[in-house]
Scaffold this motif. Structure first.
Motif, PDB file in Angstrom:
ATOM      1  N   LEU A 114       0.830  -1.202   0.000  1.00  0.00           N
ATOM      2  CA  LEU A 114       0.000   0.000   0.000  1.00  0.00           C
ATOM      3  C   LEU A 114       0.866   1.253   0.000  1.00  0.00           C
ATOM      4  CD1 LEU A 114      -2.878   1.136   0.129  1.00  0.00           C
ATOM      5  CD2 LEU A 114      -2.716   1.041   2.627  1.00  0.00           C
ATOM      6  N   VAL A 115       1.946   1.238   0.782  1.00  0.00           N
ATOM      7  CA  VAL A 115       2.887   2.364   0.772  1.00  0.00           C
ATOM      8  C   VAL A 115       3.505   2.518  -0.606  1.00  0.00           C
ATOM      9  CG1 VAL A 115       5.063   3.217   1.706  1.00  0.00           C
ATOM     10  CG2 VAL A 115       3.371   2.211   3.236  1.00  0.00           C
ATOM     11  N   ALA A 116       3.849   1.395  -1.240  1.00  0.00           N
ATOM     12  CA  ALA A 116       4.448   1.445  -2.568  1.00  0.00           C
ATOM     13  C   ALA A 116       3.490   2.064  -3.586  1.00  0.00           C
ATOM     14  CB  ALA A 116       4.858   0.046  -3.010  1.00  0.00           C
ATOM     15  N   VAL A 117       2.211   1.736  -3.483  1.00  0.00           N
ATOM     16  CA  VAL A 117       1.215   2.327  -4.387  1.00  0.00           C
ATOM     17  C   VAL A 117       1.155   3.841  -4.185  1.00  0.00           C
ATOM     18  CG1 VAL A 117      -1.253   2.454  -4.917  1.00  0.00           C
ATOM     19  CG2 VAL A 117      -0.165   0.234  -4.609  1.00  0.00           C
ATOM     20  N   GLY A 118       1.198   4.282  -2.935  1.00  0.00           N
ATOM     21  CA  GLY A 118       1.205   5.719  -2.672  1.00  0.00           C
ATOM     22  C   GLY A 118       2.431   6.401  -3.233  1.00  0.00           C
ATOM     23  N   VAL A 119       3.597   5.750  -3.120  1.00  0.00           N
ATOM     24  CA  VAL A 119       4.821   6.314  -3.676  1.00  0.00           C
ATOM     25  C   VAL A 119       4.720   6.408  -5.190  1.00  0.00           C
ATOM     26  CG1 VAL A 119       7.298   5.942  -3.968  1.00  0.00           C
ATOM     27  CG2 VAL A 119       6.238   5.564  -1.744  1.00  0.00           C
ATOM     28  N   MET A 120       4.141   5.376  -5.817  1.00  0.00           N
ATOM     29  CA  MET A 120       3.948   5.417  -7.276  1.00  0.00           C
ATOM     30  C   MET A 120       3.075   6.599  -7.683  1.00  0.00           C
ATOM     31  SD  MET A 120       3.183   1.408  -8.086  1.00  0.00           S
ATOM     32  CE  MET A 120       4.219   0.115  -7.419  1.00  0.00           C
ATOM     33  N   ALA A 121       1.958   6.782  -6.965  1.00  0.00           N
ATOM     34  CA  ALA A 121       1.039   7.878  -7.300  1.00  0.00           C
ATOM     35  C   ALA A 121       1.728   9.232  -7.143  1.00  0.00           C
ATOM     36  CB  ALA A 121      -0.206   7.795  -6.415  1.00  0.00           C
ATOM     37  N   CYS A 122       2.488   9.399  -6.065  1.00  0.00           N
ATOM     38  CA  CYS A 122       3.195  10.664  -5.855  1.00  0.00           C
ATOM     39  C   CYS A 122       4.231  10.894  -6.959  1.00  0.00           C
ATOM     40  CB  CYS A 122       3.882  10.660  -4.492  1.00  0.00           C
ATOM     41  SG  CYS A 122       2.751  10.703  -3.086  1.00  0.00           S
ATOM     42  N   GLY A 123       4.929   9.832  -7.350  1.00  0.00           N
ATOM     43  CA  GLY A 123       5.925   9.970  -8.402  1.00  0.00           C
ATOM     44  C   GLY A 123       5.312  10.391  -9.721  1.00  0.00           C
ATOM     45  N   LEU A 124       4.191   9.780 -10.078  1.00  0.00           N
ATOM     46  CA  LEU A 124       3.518  10.138 -11.334  1.00  0.00           C
ATOM     47  C   LEU A 124       3.022  11.580 -11.293  1.00  0.00           C
ATOM     48  CD1 LEU A 124       1.480   6.873 -12.032  1.00  0.00           C
ATOM     49  CD2 LEU A 124       3.442   7.733 -13.325  1.00  0.00           C
ATOM     50  N   ALA A 125       2.435  11.982 -10.150  1.00  0.00           N
ATOM     51  CA  ALA A 125       1.896  13.337 -10.043  1.00  0.00           C
ATOM     52  C   ALA A 125       3.004  14.380 -10.116  1.00  0.00           C
ATOM     53  CB  ALA A 125       1.111  13.481  -8.741  1.00  0.00           C
ATOM     54  N   LEU A 126       4.089  14.157  -9.395  1.00  0.00           N
ATOM     55  CA  LEU A 126       5.177  15.136  -9.378  1.00  0.00           C
ATOM     56  C   LEU A 126       5.898  15.181 -10.718  1.00  0.00           C
ATOM     57  CD1 LEU A 126       6.572  14.374  -5.818  1.00  0.00           C
ATOM     58  CD2 LEU A 126       5.326  16.404  -6.527  1.00  0.00           C
ATOM     59  N   LEU A 127       6.091  14.016 -11.341  1.00  0.00           N
ATOM     60  CA  LEU A 127       6.737  13.999 -12.651  1.00  0.00           C
ATOM     61  C   LEU A 127       5.880  14.731 -13.679  1.00  0.00           C
ATOM     62  CD1 LEU A 127       9.065  12.994 -14.425  1.00  0.00           C
ATOM     63  CD2 LEU A 127       7.742  10.912 -14.838  1.00  0.00           C
ATOM     64  N   GLY A 128       4.559  14.524 -13.609  1.00  0.00           N
ATOM     65  CA  GLY A 128       3.670  15.226 -14.527  1.00  0.00           C
ATOM     66  C   GLY A 128       3.702  16.732 -14.317  1.00  0.00           C
ATOM     67  N   ALA A 129       3.760  17.159 -13.047  1.00  0.00           N
ATOM     68  CA  ALA A 129       3.787  18.592 -12.761  1.00  0.00           C
ATOM     69  C   ALA A 129       5.068  19.232 -13.288  1.00  0.00           C
ATOM     70  CB  ALA A 129       3.665  18.827 -11.249  1.00  0.00           C
ATOM     71  N   VAL A 130       6.205  18.588 -13.044  1.00  0.00           N
ATOM     72  CA  VAL A 130       7.478  19.156 -13.503  1.00  0.00           C
ATOM     73  C   VAL A 130       7.564  19.148 -15.023  1.00  0.00           C
ATOM     74  CG1 VAL A 130       9.979  18.837 -13.488  1.00  0.00           C
ATOM     75  CG2 VAL A 130       8.678  18.558 -11.381  1.00  0.00           C
ATOM     76  N   THR A 131       7.157  18.034 -15.640  1.00  0.00           N
ATOM     77  CA  THR A 131       7.213  17.947 -17.102  1.00  0.00           C
ATOM     78  C   THR A 131       6.305  18.972 -17.759  1.00  0.00           C
ATOM     79  OG1 THR A 131       7.677  15.574 -16.936  1.00  0.00           O
ATOM     80  CG2 THR A 131       6.930  16.405 -19.065  1.00  0.00           C
ATOM     81  N   GLY A 132       5.075  19.107 -17.226  1.00  0.00           N
ATOM     82  CA  GLY A 132       4.148  20.089 -17.789  1.00  0.00           C
ATOM     83  C   GLY A 132       4.650  21.509 -17.629  1.00  0.00           C
ATOM     84  N   THR A 133       5.235  21.811 -16.471  1.00  0.00           N
ATOM     85  CA  THR A 133       5.747  23.159 -16.244  1.00  0.00           C
ATOM     86  C   THR A 133       6.925  23.465 -17.159  1.00  0.00           C
ATOM     87  OG1 THR A 133       5.060  23.055 -13.937  1.00  0.00           O
ATOM     88  CG2 THR A 133       6.694  24.705 -14.502  1.00  0.00           C
ATOM     89  N   PHE A 134       7.825  22.492 -17.311  1.00  0.00           N
ATOM     90  CA  PHE A 134       8.975  22.703 -18.177  1.00  0.00           C
ATOM     91  C   PHE A 134       8.549  22.875 -19.636  1.00  0.00           C
ATOM     92  CE2 PHE A 134      12.617  21.044 -20.682  1.00  0.00           C
ATOM     93  CZ  PHE A 134      13.561  21.970 -20.297  1.00  0.00           C
ATOM     94  N   SER A 135       7.561  22.087 -20.055  1.00  0.00           N
ATOM     95  CA  SER A 135       7.062  22.222 -21.427  1.00  0.00           C
ATOM     96  C   SER A 135       6.414  23.585 -21.642  1.00  0.00           C
ATOM     97  CB  SER A 135       6.057  21.108 -21.727  1.00  0.00           C
ATOM     98  OG  SER A 135       6.649  19.833 -21.577  1.00  0.00           O
ATOM     99  N   SER A 136       5.639  24.046 -20.657  1.00  0.00           N
ATOM    100  CA  SER A 136       5.005  25.360 -20.759  1.00  0.00           C
ATOM    101  C   SER A 136       6.050  26.465 -20.839  1.00  0.00           C
ATOM    102  CB  SER A 136       4.084  25.588 -19.566  1.00  0.00           C
ATOM    103  OG  SER A 136       3.547  26.885 -19.566  1.00  0.00           O
ATOM    104  N   TRP A 137       7.118  26.339 -20.046  1.00  0.00           N
ATOM    105  CA  TRP A 137       8.178  27.342 -20.075  1.00  0.00           C
ATOM    106  C   TRP A 137       8.855  27.380 -21.437  1.00  0.00           C
ATOM    107  CZ3 TRP A 137      13.608  26.417 -20.333  1.00  0.00           C
ATOM    108  CH2 TRP A 137      14.392  27.566 -20.188  1.00  0.00           C
ATOM    109  N   LEU A 138       9.129  26.193 -22.008  1.00  0.00           N
ATOM    110  CA  LEU A 138       9.745  26.147 -23.333  1.00  0.00           C
ATOM    111  C   LEU A 138       8.849  26.786 -24.386  1.00  0.00           C
ATOM    112  CD1 LEU A 138      11.377  22.589 -23.523  1.00  0.00           C
ATOM    113  CD2 LEU A 138      12.527  24.788 -23.307  1.00  0.00           C
ATOM    114  N   LEU A 139       7.542  26.521 -24.327  1.00  0.00           N
ATOM    115  CA  LEU A 139       6.620  27.113 -25.290  1.00  0.00           C
ATOM    116  C   LEU A 139       6.608  28.634 -25.180  1.00  0.00           C
ATOM    117  CD1 LEU A 139       3.611  24.627 -25.084  1.00  0.00           C
ATOM    118  CD2 LEU A 139       5.210  24.916 -26.981  1.00  0.00           C
ATOM    119  N   GLN A 140       6.656  29.151 -23.938  1.00  0.00           N
ATOM    120  CA  GLN A 140       6.678  30.595 -23.765  1.00  0.00           C
ATOM    121  C   GLN A 140       7.972  31.193 -24.312  1.00  0.00           C
ATOM    122  OE1 GLN A 140       5.817  31.884 -19.804  1.00  0.00           O
ATOM    123  NE2 GLN A 140       3.897  30.767 -19.659  1.00  0.00           N
TER     124      GLN A 140
END
Length: 226
Positions: free
Chosen positions: A179-205
């Motif tokens: 159960l802890v591992a599932v939570g770590v997976m979810a946090c990893g996906l969410a944080l990776l998505g946030a950083v990737t989306g922000t970096f992509s938005s910055w590049l587009l700007q």
């Protein structure tokens, strides 16, 4: 800036909650990793852990009273506060929010939006990774047939899972560990998505601003105009 009683409370107690969160993580870490410590030290750490959780509970009750909402609606609109109260190891999320509250006291944030997102993500992944590795180690190290038997194994598994690499060389065997591992997976996906989306938005700007710049005249064209 909103000047409601709830907003004033959040501004005033942000630092207190951040300190309580760090004390909670520190005392929990000592209890999990300090197998050979005297009983008096372990009991002191347990007292600090419970005292920090009591601070979280008081903050939750005060938020509920100041919000003016009934409990069912408060649970729906402040679900993160409820989850963090029940699972205090997720307090790093609130630590990041406290840092954001401190930043809001300035007329202008010290960091740009993209830098803030990356900074918050970095703080979150560090603290959540530390908390997740402790919880995983606590559940796994003494389990029969466990792969994760040292804290180093737990840190390695947490890092590979947060980064979404997942080598598969280690895996939890207990229900709570999984159960802890599932939570770590979810946090990893969410944080990776946030950083990737922000970096992509910055590049587009950046590319958009470069495309809007007028073309520079060559030296030859300038002499021809003269």
């Amino acid at each position: 800036m909103t000047d409601s009683p709830l907003a004033r409370w959040e501004r005033r107690n942000g630092a207190v909650l951040a300190v309580a969160s760090l004390l909670y993580l520190a005392s929990y870490a000592v209890r999990v990793l300090g197998h050979d410590l005297p009983a008096a030290v372990r009991n002191l750490c347990l007292t600090v852990t419970l005292a920090a959780w009591a601070v979280f509970l008081v903050d939750y009750v005060v938020r509920l009273r100041l919000s003016g909402l009934r409990l069912p609606r408060f649970l729906r609109t402040h679900w993160l506060d409820t989850v963090v109260l029940l699972l205090p190891l997720l307090r790093p999320v609130r630590i990041v929010q406290a840092y954001q509250t401190v930043q809001s006291h300035q007329d202008r944030p010290r960091l740009a939006l993209h830098a803030r997102v990356i900074t918050y993500a970095g703080i979150s992944v560090t603290l959540l990774g530390f908390a997740g590795s402790l919880a995983l180690y606590q559940q796994e190290h003494a389990a029969p047939g466990a792969d994760i038997v040292t804290y180093g194994d737990s840190v390695w598994f947490t890092c590979t899972t947060l980064s979404t690499v997942g080598y598969g060389d280690l895996a939890p065997v207990t229900p709570l560990g999984r159960l802890v591992a599932v939570g770590v997976m979810a946090c990893g996906l969410a944080l990776l998505g946030a950083v990737t989306g922000t970096f992509s938005s910055w590049l587009l700007q950046v590319f958009s601003r470069e495309g809007e710049r007028p073309p520079e005249k060559s030296p030859g064209a300038s002499r021809k105009d003269d």
